[in-house]
Design an enzyme around this catalytic site. Structure first.
Site, PDB file in Angstrom:
ATOM      1  N   HIS A 136       0.840  -1.205   0.000  1.00  0.00           N
ATOM      2  CA  HIS A 136       0.000   0.000   0.000  1.00  0.00           C
ATOM      3  C   HIS A 136       0.876   1.256   0.000  1.00  0.00           C
ATOM      4  CE1 HIS A 136      -3.168   2.862   0.887  1.00  0.00           C
ATOM      5  NE2 HIS A 136      -4.036   1.897   0.638  1.00  0.00           N
ATOM      6  N   HIS A 137       0.424   2.251  -0.752  1.00  0.00           N
ATOM      7  CA  HIS A 137       1.196   3.483  -0.899  1.00  0.00           C
ATOM      8  C   HIS A 137       1.346   4.247   0.417  1.00  0.00           C
ATOM      9  CE1 HIS A 137       3.326   6.412  -3.087  1.00  0.00           C
ATOM     10  NE2 HIS A 137       2.609   6.438  -4.188  1.00  0.00           N
ATOM     11  N   CYS A 138       0.473   3.991   1.386  1.00  0.00           N
ATOM     12  CA  CYS A 138       0.609   4.687   2.673  1.00  0.00           C
ATOM     13  C   CYS A 138       1.862   4.249   3.419  1.00  0.00           C
ATOM     14  CB  CYS A 138      -0.627   4.468   3.550  1.00  0.00           C
ATOM     15  SG  CYS A 138      -0.750   2.822   4.284  1.00  0.00           S
TER      16      CYS A 138
END
Length: 460
Positions: A136-138
């Site tokens: 996930h980009h987070c």
């Protein structure tokens, strides 16, 4: 416990704003030779993944967003939930591989578990196999993600192109390490210099903020490249020799990023013509992430990027003119304060109480933005070919997400002797991603021919 910063949390808010998107990034490694023994492979990959930051952590959120989400250990962690195996149907070519990759990437990660998956993919043509990592980009930006992907190799990483980005070359403030000067006469000059530097930086950031705000709020030309997306994706890939790119750089005195964006420009121009649309000066405002990650922070898992919003010159037909225009516009964007404005805005957001920033991000990401049309992000990769379980990784394809009405996104990765363009498109509205990939390769070939002619002309 570690909290997400504003930018990290923003990727969660952006994902929540549209049920059709998944904000995971991917790295597809195509590996030479037969698949290793099943048990040895699973054990080897599991051992390496478990050493990665966040691999055993989940996000804990708070009611009403009173505090930012925080990373906590997953007490029920089971790696079997995250490592999967799949076999492609014959012929196992790129089209089949990319269709499977798109199906994996378009599904959202389960937030009740650590936010990653690893797929072992068998049945590729020429006796190859592949690893697909999805994160996930987070968790991390492109550079940090590539550092994590490289950690799965036998080498555990190694030298990469990250030290060539602007942030890595800039000098960093070492004022905390300076010796105290006891001469009061020198203090006045020091204060004056610091004040002047702070003032000039603030003015530059303010000017850049105006440009960034104008780019986000001003709608571009009407285009089929922007609008609502479905929940399905298409993926394609363009590959060019780094030696060819370097030849272009030397012939025209431009950067690698200039060449990559010029090739993207030419291919998008062809796409607009193919779709029966007139390429205009304001047809392709592009989100270009800019790393602000210093060399000593390469291994830290978070997002450290600012942005630029140049118009790519799809209105120009000549490849050389496209390249020179891209170079001029990026040079101007770099000096305009856009990068500094993004950095200042993020720093300011991190000191604002999280409930306010969460509300603002949530509101902004739900607005139908019409200013930015596509994404082009450059990720420095390993300088030498990696190996996994003794097998050579012959190709690496970056997989970017799409969101906020952008129907295509392109990630550019330098790996060993190749420059690779990973393209993600909406399944329904970006049906021509393969043509977009071919157009990028053709554009680089034309620029190589122009560079060769220039060399011959100078030599003659």
């Amino acid at each position: 416990m570690e909290h997400l910063n504003t930018l990290d949390a923003g990727f969660l808010e952006a994902e929540d704003s549209d049920r059709h998107i998944s904000l995971a990034v991917g790295g597809l490694s195509i590996i030479e030779g037969s698949v290793p023994d099943s048990q040895a492979l699973l054990a080897g990959i599991a051992e390496r993944i478990e050493k990665l930051p966040r691999s055993k952590q989940v996000l804990r959120t708070h009611a009403l967003d009173l505090n930012p989400p925080e990373w906590v250990e997953d007490e029920t962690f089971d790696i079997a939930h995250h490592i999967h195996r799949a076999a492609l149907p014959q012929p196992g070519d790129d089209k089949t591989l990319f269709r499977f990759t798109a199906e994996v990437m378009e599904r959202r990660l389960d937030r009740d578990r650590p936010l990653w998956e690893c797929w072992i993919i068998e049945g590729l043509e020429n006796g190859r196999w592949a690893l697909l990592m999805k994160i996930h980009h987070c968790i991390a930006d492109g550079i940090a993600t590539m550092h994590m992907f490289s950690g799965l190799s036998d080498e555990g990483g190694g030298a990469n192109y990250a030290n060539e980005i602007r942030a890595a070359k800039e000098k960093h403030d070492d004022s905390t390490g300076r010796k105290l000067n006891l001469n009061p006469l020198s203090w006045v000059g020091t204060v004056r210099n610091l004040t002047a530097t702070a003032t000039s930086t603030a003015l530059l950031a303010f000017e850049g903020a105006i440009e960034v705000a104008g780019g986000l709020l001003s709608p571009g030309a009407q285009s089929s490249l922007i609008g609502p997306v479905s929940s399905m994706r298409r993926i394609s890939c363009a590959r060019v020799d780094l030696a060819d790119v370097n030849k272009i750089c030397e012939a025209f005195d431009v950067t690698l990023n200039d060449v990559a964006l010029a090739a993207i420009t030419d291919s998008f121009r062809a796409a607009l013509v193919r779709r029966g649309e007139q390429p205009r000066r304001n047809s392709l405002r592009t989100l270009v992430p800019v790393s602000i990650r210093s060399p000593d922070a390469v291994g830290i898992t978070d997002n450290r990027v600012s942005l630029m919003l140049p118009f790519l010159p799809v209105d120009k037909e000549d490849p050389e003119e496209q390249l020179r225009t891209v170079h001029r516009r990026l040079t101007r964007a770099k000096s305009s304060g856009q990068r500094e404005a993004g950095s200042v805005a993020l720093a300011a957001a991190n000191i604002v109480p999280f409930p306010f920033t969460a509300w603002a991000i949530r509101a902004l990401t739900k607005l139908p933005q019409r200013g930015v049309v596509t994404l082009a992000t450059n990720v420095p990769g390993p300088r030498k070919r990696l190996r996994v379980m003794g097998r050579e990784v012959v190709q690496v394809v970056p997989i970017p997400p799409i969101a906020l009405q952008l129907r295509t996104g392109i990630a550019i990765l330098s790996y060993a002797d190749e420059l690779v363009f990973g393209i993600t498109g909406d399944f329904d509205t970006a049906w021509d991603v393969d043509d977009l990939a071919k157009g990028i390769e053709a554009a680089v070939a034309r620029l190589v021919a122009s560079a060769t002619r220039n060399d011959e002309h100078r030599g003659g």
